[in-house]
Design a protein around this motif. Structure first.
Motif, PDB file in Angstrom:
ATOM      1  N   GLY A  99       0.773  -1.240   0.000  1.00 19.50           N
ATOM      2  CA  GLY A  99       0.000   0.000   0.000  1.00 19.50           C
ATOM      3  C   GLY A  99       0.803   1.287   0.000  1.00 19.50           C
ATOM      4  N   LYS A 100       2.123   1.193   0.027  1.00 19.33           N
ATOM      5  CA  LYS A 100       2.950   2.400   0.066  1.00 19.33           C
ATOM      6  C   LYS A 100       4.391   2.033  -0.248  1.00 19.33           C
ATOM      7  CE  LYS A 100       4.092   2.025   5.005  1.00 19.33           C
ATOM      8  NZ  LYS A 100       4.151   2.738   6.310  1.00 19.33           N
ATOM      9  N   VAL A 101       5.217   3.053  -0.409  1.00 17.55           N
ATOM     10  CA  VAL A 101       6.664   2.851  -0.519  1.00 17.55           C
ATOM     11  C   VAL A 101       7.353   4.007   0.197  1.00 17.55           C
ATOM     12  CG1 VAL A 101       6.768   3.974  -2.792  1.00 17.55           C
ATOM     13  CG2 VAL A 101       8.628   2.473  -2.054  1.00 17.55           C
ATOM     14  N   ASN A 102       8.299   3.680   1.052  1.00 20.21           N
ATOM     15  CA  ASN A 102       9.041   4.693   1.796  1.00 20.21           C
ATOM     16  C   ASN A 102      10.441   4.936   1.246  1.00 20.21           C
ATOM     17  OD1 ASN A 102       7.187   3.167   3.920  1.00 20.21           O
ATOM     18  ND2 ASN A 102       7.486   5.257   4.671  1.00 20.21           N
ATOM     19  N   HIS A 103      11.082   3.866   0.793  1.00 15.12           N
ATOM     20  CA  HIS A 103      12.479   3.984   0.367  1.00 15.12           C
ATOM     21  C   HIS A 103      12.713   3.224  -0.937  1.00 15.12           C
ATOM     22  CE1 HIS A 103      13.266   5.475   4.410  1.00 15.12           C
ATOM     23  NE2 HIS A 103      12.631   4.409   4.876  1.00 15.12           N
ATOM     24  N   ILE A 104      13.550   3.804  -1.774  1.00 13.93           N
ATOM     25  CA  ILE A 104      14.028   3.114  -2.968  1.00 13.93           C
ATOM     26  C   ILE A 104      15.546   3.127  -2.930  1.00 13.93           C
ATOM     27  CG2 ILE A 104      14.175   3.106  -5.478  1.00 13.93           C
ATOM     28  CD1 ILE A 104      11.443   4.445  -5.555  1.00 13.93           C
ATOM     29  N   VAL A 105      16.138   1.937  -2.977  1.00 15.19           N
ATOM     30  CA  VAL A 105      17.588   1.808  -3.022  1.00 15.19           C
ATOM     31  C   VAL A 105      17.963   1.304  -4.413  1.00 15.19           C
ATOM     32  CG1 VAL A 105      19.639   0.742  -2.025  1.00 15.19           C
ATOM     33  CG2 VAL A 105      17.683   1.302  -0.559  1.00 15.19           C
TER      34      VAL A 105
END
Length: 289
Positions: A99-105
């Protein structure tokens, strides 16, 4: 103590479901081995739900299985980060499950080394595609989920792009790779300026000599297949260092471990770096100073 800083009291924890990234969702590309795997495992250990992405989905699933066995939560998404449909594929899977995304590495990548005067166009183009175009397209696809206007309900959000000491100082035989990794820094700084108003931090981590398949002997035979072409990985003639080996160009006098690299990425993603954005963190043991 502020609410943000209170999240980090107690520092690192050994229990899943709690920690610096508790309840947050992180996408990690190139996460089936090496630095990416260490990042995925550490993020999960610090409470994140991790989307483990890799060209080899079977290997990505093994990392997911390892996380779940230890009590964490993870999802495997296979695919070529350079493929046109990849950004939508991984974002759709992430949002559907979490339902969401906080970080992209943006960690996925490889080397395709040639001396500059013998570098063919395809060796240049594929490195640019994977190391610059692919992160740009994935970040752009994530924009609706990262650029949150509601200031009261913003969570910790960040973009971490992986660069290299080669992008800072250049490297013999790596005109393509050095150029791509230098471009990553400019991309990161632009994101920091454009998305900072939405509470999104963007940072680069530039690694030095970390022990991975990219720094082992090419003769060991590690390779990947990109767009139907087999690309050998590693450094020609690289020998396993002796226990008492010296590294005169590295002040700490040793190469780094993938887990040490992952710890730096965790710092940049965590509330410990809540006021750090647009920065390039050199994780090199002092090499290049």
């Amino acid at each position: 103590m502020s609410a943000r800083l209170s999240q980090v009291s107690g520092h690192l924890t050994n229990s899943y479901g709690r920690g610096l990234l508790a309840g947050e969702v992180a996408i990690v590309t190139g996460a089936a081995q090496g630095i990416g795997r260490s990042v995925a495992l550490l993020f999960a250990k610090e409470g994140a739900k991790v989307v483990v992405s890799d060209l080899d989905e079977k290997k990505a699933q093994l990392v997911v299985d390892e996380i779940k066995k230890a009590g964490g939560d993870a999802l495997a998404v296979g695919g070529d980060v350079g493929a046109d449909d990849f950004p939508k594929k991984i974002l759709d899977a992430t949002i559907k499950k979490y339902g969401k995304v906080n970080h992209i590495v943006n960690n996925a990548g490889f080397t395709f080394d040639r001396m500059l005067h013998t570098t063919p166009d395809d060796a240049w183009d594929i490195i640019m595609k994977i190391h610059v175009r692919a992160p740009f397209r994935l970040i752009r696809e994530a924009a609706p989920y990262m650029r949150v206007k509601d200031q009261k309900n913003r969570e910790n959000r960040s973009i971490i792009n992986v660069s290299s000491i080669a992008g800072l100082h250049g490297n013999v035989g790596q005109a393509n790779y050095s150029s791509a990794k230098a471009a990553v820094t400019g991309l990161t700084k632009t994101i920091a300026k454009e998305w900072g108003g939405f509470g999104v931090r963007a940072n680069t981590v530039a690694f030095g000599y970390i022990k991975t398949r990219l720094t082992q002997a090419k003769e060991q035979g590690a390779a990947i297949e990109i767009e139907g072409k087999k690309v050998a990985l590693g450094i020609p003639g690289m020998k396993e260092p002796a226990p008492d080996a010296n590294y005169p160009n590295i002040p700490l006098n040793r190469p780094g471990e993938p887990d040490e690299a992952a710890a730096a990425v965790l710092f940049l993603a965590s509330p410990l770096a809540s006021y750090v954005s647009g920065h390039t963190l050199e994780v090199t043991g002092g090499q290049g100073i």
